[in-house]
Design an enzyme around this catalytic site. Structure first.
Site: not given
Ligand SMILES: O=C(O)CCCC[C@@H]1SC[C@@H]2NC(=O)N[C@@H]21
Length: 255
Positions: A59, A118, A253
């Site tokens: 993201r 995460k 926080r």
């Molecule tokens: O945590 C995030 O910001 C989202 C990560 C999403 C990663 C997956 S891997 C498969 C698909 N292809 C990508 O380029 N991104 C998603």
């Protein structure tokens, strides 16, 4: 040797009637590939698994790093025509967590966490169907990308330390993880199309990592997590009352 094994492959395919299932040894990004195909008019239901991504995306323009063998990276693509698109990544998170392990929690809007780390992320993108648009005319092609750490990756450059699924399920391989989640995700997409986020709300709240915790939002708001609304907005209890947040970066926080 074929990845995943023939037996696992057949079980994944059996869980996904109507979907084409494809494994690519290498691609820039499984999301980018399905978005390119959709813009070129390929709108059929697909599960695209990438063994290796050279430009995996997260993201907010971030990179998603994943080591082959130590991670599972894939994207689902299909036309969707829900009445309201809000909360799709939350619904996907509910399905993933339910399919993977009861100890996982959901960090709004699109992460799976193990404790304070995460473990997986979700990237939802949509593409308009090119003209002439097939029925249902109002639908868009949804690309739901998922990256799951199996081993604990190096923390280089990450704001929080990562976790890996093998901490909960020792020895799990990418094919087995795919088998756990594939059918659940396809069902969740169908349920979301029929009823939006509302059918997922209670399950999200039961797994909500942020509930009752002191939060700092990227827009300057601070308060404590108060669950999610029926449209997936994050509710934050502030000094001035409860506010609904639809887009922001959220951090817990320190107490
Ligand atoms: O945590 C995030 O910001 C989202 C990560 C999403 C990663 C997956 S891997 C498969 C698909 N292809 C990508 O380029 N991104 C998603």
């Amino acid at each position: 040797m074929r990845w995943p094994s023939e037996a696992v492959w057949e079980q994944v395919v059996a869980q996904l009637p109507g979907f084409t299932v494809e494994v690519l040894p290498e691609i820039d990004s499984s999301n980018s590939e399905l978005m390119r195909r959709a813009r070129a008019g390929q709108l059929d239901p697909v599960l695209l698994v990438a063994e290796r991504q050279s430009a995996g995306r997260g993201r907010l323009g971030r990179a998603w790093q994943a080591r082959p063998g130590d991670s599972l990276t894939f994207s689902f693509g299909r036309l969707l025509a829900p009445q309201d698109w809000s909360g799709l990544s939350l619904a996907v998170g509910v399905a993933l967590a339910g399919a993977l392990h009861p100890d996982l929690r959901l960090k709004w809007p699109n992460d799976l966490w193990l404790g304070e780390r995460k473990l997986a992320g979700i990237l939802v993108e949509t593409a308009a169907a090119p003209a002439p648009t097939p029925a249902p005319a109002q639908g868009r092609y949804a690309v739901v990308g998922v990256g799951i750490n199996l081993a604990v990756p190096a923390a280089d450059g990450l704001s929080t330390a990562p976790a890996g699924l093998r901490e909960l399920l020792p020895g799990i391989e990418a094919g087995d993880a795919l088998l756990r989640v594939a059918g659940a995700l396809a069902s969740a997409l169908a349920a979301f199309e029929a009823g939006g986020f509302a059918p997922f709300q209670a399950r999200f709240q039961a797994l909500d990592l942020l509930a009752g915790r002191p939060l700092q939002l990227s827009d300057g708001t601070s308060g404590s997590g108060a669950g999610v609304r029926g449209d997936g907005a994050l509710l934050v209890q502030t000094a001035g009352g409860t506010v609904a947040v639809t887009s922001a970066e959220v951090s817990v926080r320190p107490a």
